[in-house]
Design a protein around this motif. Sequence first.
Motif, short mmCIF file in Angstrom:
data_model
loop_
_atom_site.label_atom_id
_atom_site.label_comp_id
_atom_site.label_asym_id
_atom_site.label_seq_id
_atom_site.Cartn_x
_atom_site.Cartn_y
_atom_site.Cartn_z
N LEU A 1 0.84 -1.20 0.00
CA LEU A 1 0.00 0.00 0.00
C LEU A 1 0.87 1.25 0.00
CD1 LEU A 1 -2.73 -1.06 2.61
CD2 LEU A 1 -2.67 -1.45 0.14
N ILE A 2 0.51 2.20 -0.87
CA ILE A 2 1.26 3.44 -1.02
C ILE A 2 0.28 4.60 -0.92
CG2 ILE A 2 2.77 4.80 -2.52
CD1 ILE A 2 3.51 2.14 -3.93
N ALA B 1 3.23 2.99 2.68
CA ALA B 1 4.39 3.81 2.36
C ALA B 1 3.96 5.26 2.14
CB ALA B 1 5.07 3.28 1.09
N LEU B 2 4.90 6.18 2.35
CA LEU B 2 4.73 7.62 2.13
C LEU B 2 3.76 8.27 3.12
CD1 LEU B 2 4.86 7.87 -1.78
CD2 LEU B 2 6.68 7.54 -0.11
N LEU C 1 1.87 -6.61 -5.14
CA LEU C 1 0.97 -5.79 -5.94
C LEU C 1 0.97 -4.36 -5.41
CD1 LEU C 1 -1.28 -5.37 -8.05
CD2 LEU C 1 -2.92 -6.15 -6.31
N PRO C 2 1.48 -3.38 -6.16
CA PRO C 2 1.41 -2.00 -5.70
C PRO C 2 -0.04 -1.51 -5.72
CG PRO C 2 3.06 -2.26 -7.44
CD PRO C 2 2.21 -3.49 -7.44
N VAL C 3 -0.48 -0.95 -4.60
CA VAL C 3 -1.82 -0.37 -4.51
C VAL C 3 -1.66 1.06 -4.02
CG1 VAL C 3 -4.09 -0.50 -3.44
CG2 VAL C 3 -2.87 -2.61 -4.03
N LEU C 4 -1.90 2.01 -4.90
CA LEU C 4 -1.76 3.42 -4.56
C LEU C 4 -3.14 3.95 -4.21
CD1 LEU C 4 0.32 2.87 -7.25
CD2 LEU C 4 1.13 5.05 -6.35
#
Length: 323
Positions: free
Chosen positions: A39-40, A69-70, A102-105
């Motif tokens: 999670l981003i 993240a961030l 899996l990137p999840v923004l």
Amino acid sequence: MAEVVEKPLALCLMGPTASGKTDLAMALADHPLLPECHLISVDSAQVYCGMNIGTGKPSPTQLSHYPHALIDIRDPAQPYSAENFRHDATIEITAAVKARKLPVLVGGTMLYFKALRNGLTDLPSADPVLRAEIVKLAEASGWEAVHLRLKKVDPEAAARIHPNDPQRLQRALEVYLVTGITLSEHHRREQNQTDAGLKELPCRLVWFAIQPSARAELHARIASRFHRMLDSGLIEEVRALYQRDDLDPLLPSIKSTGYRQVWQFLAGELDYELMVERSIIATRQLAKRQLTWLRNWPDLQNLCDTPANSIEHILNFVDSSAI
């Protein structure tokens, strides 16, 4: 001929404030049919430490189970720009892809999503509210005070611009406060073809958005959430920022919706009732701007208001073998 390998996917979860984006992201992270999610956060206020209640950050318990993240990567005295986000998000996405996650923004700062999709833009357009605040500072302390403020963040521009040149002073300080990058640095990058340094993302971005169909229901959620923030200690949170010597209302962090109004309340510029009213109105206006962005967003998949239906939509749209 060499086989063309299709890039993995990154999911982008967008939507107006108070629409349930965070809950959906955490539900996706729990879903057994998806790989492990990274999670981003895509939120221009959640990057700041000590700004928790008013930004709607996930709770410490939630973050322990669903790390984002961030979040909490900047002090409120340090501006954070769309360029900073694109750099940091690219690093996070790349790390996730390498780890087969899996990137999840997830978030509502549409300018950050745009920077990720299109790369960086040139100088920002004028910000009427910020310009009015710079004029207010000049009226109270003189344009020399604006020049001194500019000298602290962009000494090169301050050396070029005379203290009695209000228009250029205003623009130079505005560019820094909006972008977190000095006007001098912008000029250098224009000369060096700034887009030459942009890196291609290691994934394909797919766009999903929660767009509540009932505007009145969204407004009710916004009002209810702000009152919960007040009950949870929002005023005390802003007071801790207000008492710092290195923060002022011109900083992007303090300009965040809700923080600006509570700051004005603490400064004696608003009474309590007016602070609450203006905070809720400002949040509604933010949601309206977010929805306007989404109406013009290309290749956007609209989601239902409920997490269960939204997850089903995402799974039906995404070919699991391509993740």
